[in-house]
Design an enzyme around this catalytic site. Structure first.
Site, PDB file in Angstrom:
ATOM      1  N   ARG A   9     -99.150  78.168 -65.343  1.00  0.00           N
ATOM      2  CA  ARG A   9     -98.720  76.876 -64.778  1.00  0.00           C
ATOM      3  C   ARG A   9     -97.246  76.619 -65.113  1.00  0.00           C
ATOM      4  O   ARG A   9     -96.509  76.034 -64.319  1.00  0.00           O
ATOM      5  CB  ARG A   9     -99.612  75.740 -65.312  1.00  0.00           C
ATOM      6  CG  ARG A   9    -101.028  75.793 -64.749  1.00  0.00           C
ATOM      7  CD  ARG A   9    -101.903  74.689 -65.297  1.00  0.00           C
ATOM      8  NE  ARG A   9    -101.460  73.372 -64.863  1.00  0.00           N
ATOM      9  CZ  ARG A   9    -101.881  72.251 -65.447  1.00  0.00           C
ATOM     10  NH1 ARG A   9    -102.669  72.316 -66.509  1.00  0.00           N
ATOM     11  NH2 ARG A   9    -101.483  71.081 -65.004  1.00  0.00           N
TER      12      ARG A   9
ATOM     13  N   ASN B 111     -99.196  63.428 -66.109  1.00  0.00           N
ATOM     14  CA  ASN B 111     -98.747  64.761 -65.719  1.00  0.00           C
ATOM     15  C   ASN B 111     -98.053  65.450 -66.888  1.00  0.00           C
ATOM     16  O   ASN B 111     -97.381  64.801 -67.701  1.00  0.00           O
ATOM     17  CB  ASN B 111     -97.783  64.672 -64.527  1.00  0.00           C
ATOM     18  CG  ASN B 111     -98.456  64.061 -63.306  1.00  0.00           C
ATOM     19  OD1 ASN B 111     -99.689  64.051 -63.217  1.00  0.00           O
ATOM     20  ND2 ASN B 111     -97.665  63.528 -62.396  1.00  0.00           N
ATOM     21  N   VAL B 112     -98.228  66.757 -66.946  1.00  0.00           N
ATOM     22  CA  VAL B 112     -97.598  67.529 -68.033  1.00  0.00           C
ATOM     23  C   VAL B 112     -96.335  68.240 -67.520  1.00  0.00           C
ATOM     24  O   VAL B 112     -95.619  68.867 -68.289  1.00  0.00           O
ATOM     25  CB  VAL B 112     -98.604  68.543 -68.638  1.00  0.00           C
ATOM     26  CG1 VAL B 112     -99.757  67.793 -69.306  1.00  0.00           C
ATOM     27  CG2 VAL B 112     -99.142  69.529 -67.602  1.00  0.00           C
TER      28      VAL B 112
ATOM     29  N   GLY C  12    -100.760  58.146 -57.405  1.00  0.00           N
ATOM     30  CA  GLY C  12    -101.224  59.538 -57.428  1.00  0.00           C
ATOM     31  C   GLY C  12    -102.186  59.866 -58.542  1.00  0.00           C
ATOM     32  O   GLY C  12    -102.170  60.976 -59.069  1.00  0.00           O
ATOM     33  N   THR C  13    -103.049  58.881 -58.875  1.00  0.00           N
ATOM     34  CA  THR C  13    -104.081  59.203 -59.858  1.00  0.00           C
ATOM     35  C   THR C  13    -105.414  58.640 -59.385  1.00  0.00           C
ATOM     36  O   THR C  13    -105.489  57.548 -58.837  1.00  0.00           O
ATOM     37  CB  THR C  13    -103.758  58.656 -61.269  1.00  0.00           C
ATOM     38  OG1 THR C  13    -104.893  58.914 -62.129  1.00  0.00           O
ATOM     39  CG2 THR C  13    -103.453  57.172 -61.265  1.00  0.00           C
TER      40      THR C  13
ATOM     41  N   HIS D 151    -100.753  63.049 -71.664  1.00  0.00           N
ATOM     42  CA  HIS D 151    -101.549  64.285 -71.788  1.00  0.00           C
ATOM     43  C   HIS D 151    -100.719  65.483 -72.219  1.00  0.00           C
ATOM     44  O   HIS D 151    -101.118  66.628 -72.006  1.00  0.00           O
ATOM     45  CB  HIS D 151    -102.286  64.572 -70.471  1.00  0.00           C
ATOM     46  CG  HIS D 151    -103.302  63.518 -70.148  1.00  0.00           C
ATOM     47  ND1 HIS D 151    -103.849  63.363 -68.904  1.00  0.00           N
ATOM     48  CD2 HIS D 151    -103.850  62.557 -70.922  1.00  0.00           C
ATOM     49  CE1 HIS D 151    -104.707  62.352 -68.924  1.00  0.00           C
ATOM     50  NE2 HIS D 151    -104.713  61.839 -70.129  1.00  0.00           N
TER      51      HIS D 151
HETATM   52  N1  APR Z   1     -99.252  61.289 -52.844  1.00  0.00           N
HETATM   53  C1  APR Z   1     -99.890  60.409 -53.658  1.00  0.00           C
HETATM   54  N2  APR Z   1    -101.140  60.611 -54.153  1.00  0.00           N
HETATM   55  C2  APR Z   1    -101.753  61.754 -53.786  1.00  0.00           C
HETATM   56  C3  APR Z   1    -101.156  62.729 -52.945  1.00  0.00           C
HETATM   57  C4  APR Z   1     -99.841  62.450 -52.463  1.00  0.00           C
HETATM   58  N3  APR Z   1     -99.196  63.306 -51.663  1.00  0.00           N
HETATM   59  N4  APR Z   1    -102.037  63.741 -52.785  1.00  0.00           N
HETATM   60  C5  APR Z   1    -103.146  63.425 -53.502  1.00  0.00           C
HETATM   61  N5  APR Z   1    -102.985  62.224 -54.085  1.00  0.00           N
HETATM   62  C6  APR Z   1    -103.911  61.477 -54.953  1.00  0.00           C
HETATM   63  C7  APR Z   1    -105.366  61.796 -54.713  1.00  0.00           C
HETATM   64  O1  APR Z   1    -105.876  61.012 -53.645  1.00  0.00           O
HETATM   65  C8  APR Z   1    -105.972  61.379 -56.054  1.00  0.00           C
HETATM   66  O2  APR Z   1    -106.293  60.002 -56.084  1.00  0.00           O
HETATM   67  O3  APR Z   1    -103.655  61.862 -56.289  1.00  0.00           O
HETATM   68  C9  APR Z   1    -104.842  61.648 -57.051  1.00  0.00           C
HETATM   69  C10 APR Z   1    -105.065  62.888 -57.882  1.00  0.00           C
HETATM   70  O4  APR Z   1    -106.193  62.659 -58.703  1.00  0.00           O
HETATM   71  P1  APR Z   1    -106.594  63.798 -59.749  1.00  0.00           P
HETATM   72  O5  APR Z   1    -106.556  65.137 -59.075  1.00  0.00           O
HETATM   73  O6  APR Z   1    -107.856  63.335 -60.420  1.00  0.00           O
HETATM   74  O7  APR Z   1    -105.391  63.811 -60.809  1.00  0.00           O
HETATM   75  P2  APR Z   1    -105.167  62.789 -62.000  1.00  0.00           P
HETATM   76  O8  APR Z   1    -105.718  61.446 -61.664  1.00  0.00           O
HETATM   77  O9  APR Z   1    -103.734  62.892 -62.367  1.00  0.00           O
HETATM   78  O10 APR Z   1    -106.057  63.446 -63.178  1.00  0.00           O
HETATM   79  C11 APR Z   1    -105.979  62.814 -64.430  1.00  0.00           C
HETATM   80  O11 APR Z   1    -107.344  64.558 -65.349  1.00  0.00           O
HETATM   81  O12 APR Z   1    -107.875  66.770 -65.534  1.00  0.00           O
HETATM   82  C12 APR Z   1    -107.219  65.741 -66.133  1.00  0.00           C
HETATM   83  O13 APR Z   1    -105.472  65.960 -67.639  1.00  0.00           O
HETATM   84  C13 APR Z   1    -105.755  66.040 -66.286  1.00  0.00           C
HETATM   85  O14 APR Z   1    -103.937  64.463 -66.239  1.00  0.00           O
HETATM   86  C14 APR Z   1    -105.086  64.907 -65.529  1.00  0.00           C
HETATM   87  C15 APR Z   1    -106.148  63.829 -65.495  1.00  0.00           C
END
Ligand code: APR
Length: 234
Positions: free
Chosen positions: A56, A87-88, A175-176, A104
């Site tokens: 990564r 995000n890392v 984006g989470t 994280h």
């Molecule tokens: N712009 C904005 N948001 C987006 C985009 C985009 N182009 N594409 C996808 N998304 C959204 C998705 O709809 C979703 O809601 O980003 C989010 C990603 O969610 P996850 O994949 O669950 O990521 P995240 O919420 O950062 O995960 C949290 O989980 O596995 C652990 O440590 C890891 O930090 C991570 C934590």
């Protein structure tokens, strides 16, 4: 200056080409999260986990911040901004944001396996020493490991992040999926009279009773719309 706090997740880096975790082509579809992102997985097979983060990190070198990261950084001029990120990657740093709290951990850093949060053992990795190898030692003599907060480990920066959330005049979630605690719990620290925004192309389940202004768009488009709203208030 008003205090603006962001909570960002993998979605803000999606437009830079870094896959998210739980979208259809997400990272956790390709790798079992317990195996590569938990403290048990690390002790079960340190070489496999170290290699997963080496890969990564190599990908990160060929990745650049996208416009959403840059728009977040541009708001530093108008607000007292804090970016709390799950995000890392270092894309917020490279976009110019100054006050960043990595809940994280950080992919471009490494630390001690014995005392991962001992500041004397946290070192930066550089393009010419990018990978961690079995046998690399931290300052305390233990195996060097990625400076990542794995499932099953504490989130030391949560207190600092909660303090920022409690002082927010404006809180923006980008984006989470708000799936992972304690990060997702930050929303509950935000004062009731703060402005709350959420930018995500998909609907995101948020705690009940919150008055959230949702911008159902990707990070860049959503940040453009948010900039207009926030700068019109100036
Ligand atoms: N712009 C904005 N948001 C987006 C985009 C985009 N182009 N594409 C996808 N998304 C959204 C998705 O709809 C979703 O809601 O980003 C989010 C990603 O969610 P996850 O994949 O669950 O990521 P995240 O919420 O950062 O995960 C949290 O989980 O596995 C652990 O440590 C890891 O930090 C991570 C934590």
């Amino acid at each position: 200056m008003k205090k603006l706090v962001f909570l960002t997740g993998a979605g803000i880096s999606a437009e830079s080409g870094i896959s998210t975790f739980r979208d259809s082509d997400g990272l956790w579809e390709k790798y079992p999260v317990e195996q590569v992102a938990s403290i048990e997985g690390y002790y079960r097979d340190p070489a496999l986990v170290i290699d997963f983060y080496n890969k990564r990190r190599e990908q990160l070198l060929t990745t650049v911040p996208n416009e959403a990261h840059k728009l977040v950084a541009a708001l530093d001029e108008h607000f007292d901004t804090t970016v709390v990120t799950q995000n890392v990657d270092d894309l917020h740093e490279r976009a110019g944001s100054k006050h960043i709290i990595h809940l994280h951990g950080e992919l471009m850093k490494a630390t001690s396996s014995a005392n991962p949060n001992d500041p004397r053992c946290i070192v930066s990795l550089t393009p010419d020493k990018l990978n961690i190898e079995i046998g690399d030692k931290a300052k305390d003599g233990s195996q060097l490991r990625p400076f990542i907060v794995w499932f099953g480990e504490a989130v030391p920066k949560m207190e600092e992040a909660a303090k920022a959330a409690m002082e927010a005049d404006i809180f923006v979630i980008i984006g989470t999926s708000l799936n992972v605690y304690p990060a997702a719990g930050l929303v509950s620290y935000v004062p009731r009279d703060a402005q709350l925004y959420l930018i995500d192309p998909k609907p995101v389940k948020v705690p009940y009773g919150l008055d959230i202004h949702t911008i159902q768009k990707g990070a860049t488009e959503g940040m453009r719309e948010l900039m207009e709203i926030l700068l019109a208030q100036q």
